[in-house]
Motif scaffolding. Structure first.
Motif, PDB file in Angstrom:
ATOM      1  N   TRP A   1     -10.424  -3.027   0.702  1.00 29.05           N
ATOM      2  CA  TRP A   1      -9.731  -2.070   1.563  1.00 29.05           C
ATOM      3  C   TRP A   1     -10.384  -2.127   2.940  1.00 29.05           C
ATOM      4  CZ3 TRP A   1      -5.328   0.474   0.588  1.00 29.05           C
ATOM      5  CH2 TRP A   1      -4.918   0.619  -0.742  1.00 29.05           C
ATOM      6  N   TYR A   2      -9.560  -2.222   3.949  1.00 33.83           N
ATOM      7  CA  TYR A   2     -10.007  -2.224   5.331  1.00 33.83           C
ATOM      8  C   TYR A   2      -9.245  -1.134   6.078  1.00 33.83           C
ATOM      9  CZ  TYR A   2     -12.215  -6.758   4.523  1.00 33.83           C
ATOM     10  OH  TYR A   2     -13.019  -7.770   4.054  1.00 33.83           O
ATOM     11  N   ARG A   3      -9.754  -0.768   7.239  1.00 33.62           N
ATOM     12  CA  ARG A   3      -9.036   0.199   8.052  1.00 33.62           C
ATOM     13  C   ARG A   3      -9.167  -0.158   9.525  1.00 33.62           C
ATOM     14  NH1 ARG A   3     -12.868   5.548   7.013  1.00 33.62           N
ATOM     15  NH2 ARG A   3     -14.668   4.879   8.276  1.00 33.62           N
TER      16      ARG A   3
ATOM     17  N   LEU B   1      -7.899   3.321  -3.948  1.00 33.31           N
ATOM     18  CA  LEU B   1      -9.009   3.824  -3.144  1.00 33.31           C
ATOM     19  C   LEU B   1      -8.924   5.344  -3.171  1.00 33.31           C
ATOM     20  CD1 LEU B   1     -11.425   3.020  -1.309  1.00 33.31           C
ATOM     21  CD2 LEU B   1      -9.883   3.378   0.650  1.00 33.31           C
TER      22      LEU B   1
ATOM     23  N   TYR C   1      -4.864   1.969   6.829  1.00 33.61           N
ATOM     24  CA  TYR C   1      -5.639   1.352   5.760  1.00 33.61           C
ATOM     25  C   TYR C   1      -4.859   0.167   5.186  1.00 33.61           C
ATOM     26  CZ  TYR C   1      -9.077   5.067   5.860  1.00 33.61           C
ATOM     27  OH  TYR C   1     -10.081   5.919   6.254  1.00 33.61           O
ATOM     28  N   TYR C   2      -5.572  -0.959   5.075  1.00 33.63           N
ATOM     29  CA  TYR C   2      -4.971  -2.195   4.605  1.00 33.63           C
ATOM     30  C   TYR C   2      -5.661  -2.667   3.329  1.00 33.63           C
ATOM     31  CZ  TYR C   2      -3.109  -2.516   9.363  1.00 33.63           C
ATOM     32  OH  TYR C   2      -2.465  -2.277  10.560  1.00 33.63           O
ATOM     33  N   CYS C   3      -4.865  -3.262   2.477  1.00 26.90           N
ATOM     34  CA  CYS C   3      -5.362  -3.907   1.262  1.00 26.90           C
ATOM     35  C   CYS C   3      -5.447  -5.410   1.526  1.00 26.90           C
ATOM     36  CB  CYS C   3      -4.398  -3.608   0.117  1.00 26.90           C
ATOM     37  SG  CYS C   3      -4.799  -4.381  -1.449  1.00 26.90           S
TER      38      CYS C   3
ATOM     39  N   GLU D   1       0.831  -1.195   0.000  1.00 23.09           N
ATOM     40  CA  GLU D   1       0.000   0.000   0.000  1.00 23.09           C
ATOM     41  C   GLU D   1       0.875   1.258   0.000  1.00 23.09           C
ATOM     42  OE1 GLU D   1      -2.253  -2.873   2.897  1.00 23.09           O
ATOM     43  OE2 GLU D   1      -0.184  -2.296   2.470  1.00 23.09           O
TER      44      GLU D   1
ATOM     45  N   CYS E   1      -2.662   0.013  -3.960  1.00 16.92           N
ATOM     46  CA  CYS E   1      -2.248  -1.314  -3.489  1.00 16.92           C
ATOM     47  C   CYS E   1      -1.658  -2.034  -4.692  1.00 16.92           C
ATOM     48  CB  CYS E   1      -3.432  -2.076  -2.916  1.00 16.92           C
ATOM     49  SG  CYS E   1      -3.089  -3.816  -2.541  1.00 16.92           S
TER      50      CYS E   1
ATOM     51  N   VAL F   1     -13.506   2.796  -5.037  1.00 20.15           N
ATOM     52  CA  VAL F   1     -12.501   1.754  -5.250  1.00 20.15           C
ATOM     53  C   VAL F   1     -12.435   1.441  -6.740  1.00 20.15           C
ATOM     54  CG1 VAL F   1     -14.161  -0.118  -4.803  1.00 20.15           C
ATOM     55  CG2 VAL F   1     -11.706  -0.535  -4.533  1.00 20.15           C
TER      56      VAL F   1
END
Length: 118
Positions: free
Chosen positions: A36-38, A80, A93-95, A6, A22, A69
């Motif tokens: 995508w998460y956070r 994102l 923020y994670y992919c 990311e 990402c 997205v």
């Protein structure tokens, strides 16, 4: 070896925009459901947005209308776009790459910090 990297996070003011990327290697993003998460301090990781292998997207209620997205198949990258950022969007923020049947492995990136000041 699968890697999700990311980038694009940073410190911005409320109302600003950021675009997270990402970049994937070892997998084809268009062949998987990507997300995508956070995770904010002291909170659980939560879903922000997903894009399926078929190109359909889905969003958390808290970001609908502000985040978009997308994916770039030529660059094997998922983006994102975050507009109208709010302080409550502050998080890492994670992919995520969901498993592709028949495999069962989920892949995560290392995360990128987004901080929104008021």
């Amino acid at each position: 070896q699968v890697q999700l990297v990311e980038s694009g996070g940073g410190l911005v003011q409320a109302g600003d925009s950021l675009r997270l990327s990402c970049a994937a290697s070892g997998i084809i993003v268009s062949a998987r459901n990507m997300g995508w998460y956070r995770q904010a301090p002291g909170k659980q990781r939560e879903l922000v947005a997903t894009i399926t292998s078929g190109g359909s997207s889905n969003y958390a209620d808290s970001v609908k209308g502000r985040f978009t997205v997308s994916r770039d198949t030529a660059k094997n990258t998922v983006h994102l776009q975050m507009n109208s950022l709010k302080p409550e969007d502050t998080a890492v923020y994670y992919c995520k790459a969901a498993p592709r049947l028949p495999t069962t492995t989920t892949y995560w990136g290392q995360g990128t910090q987004v901080t929104v000041s008021s």
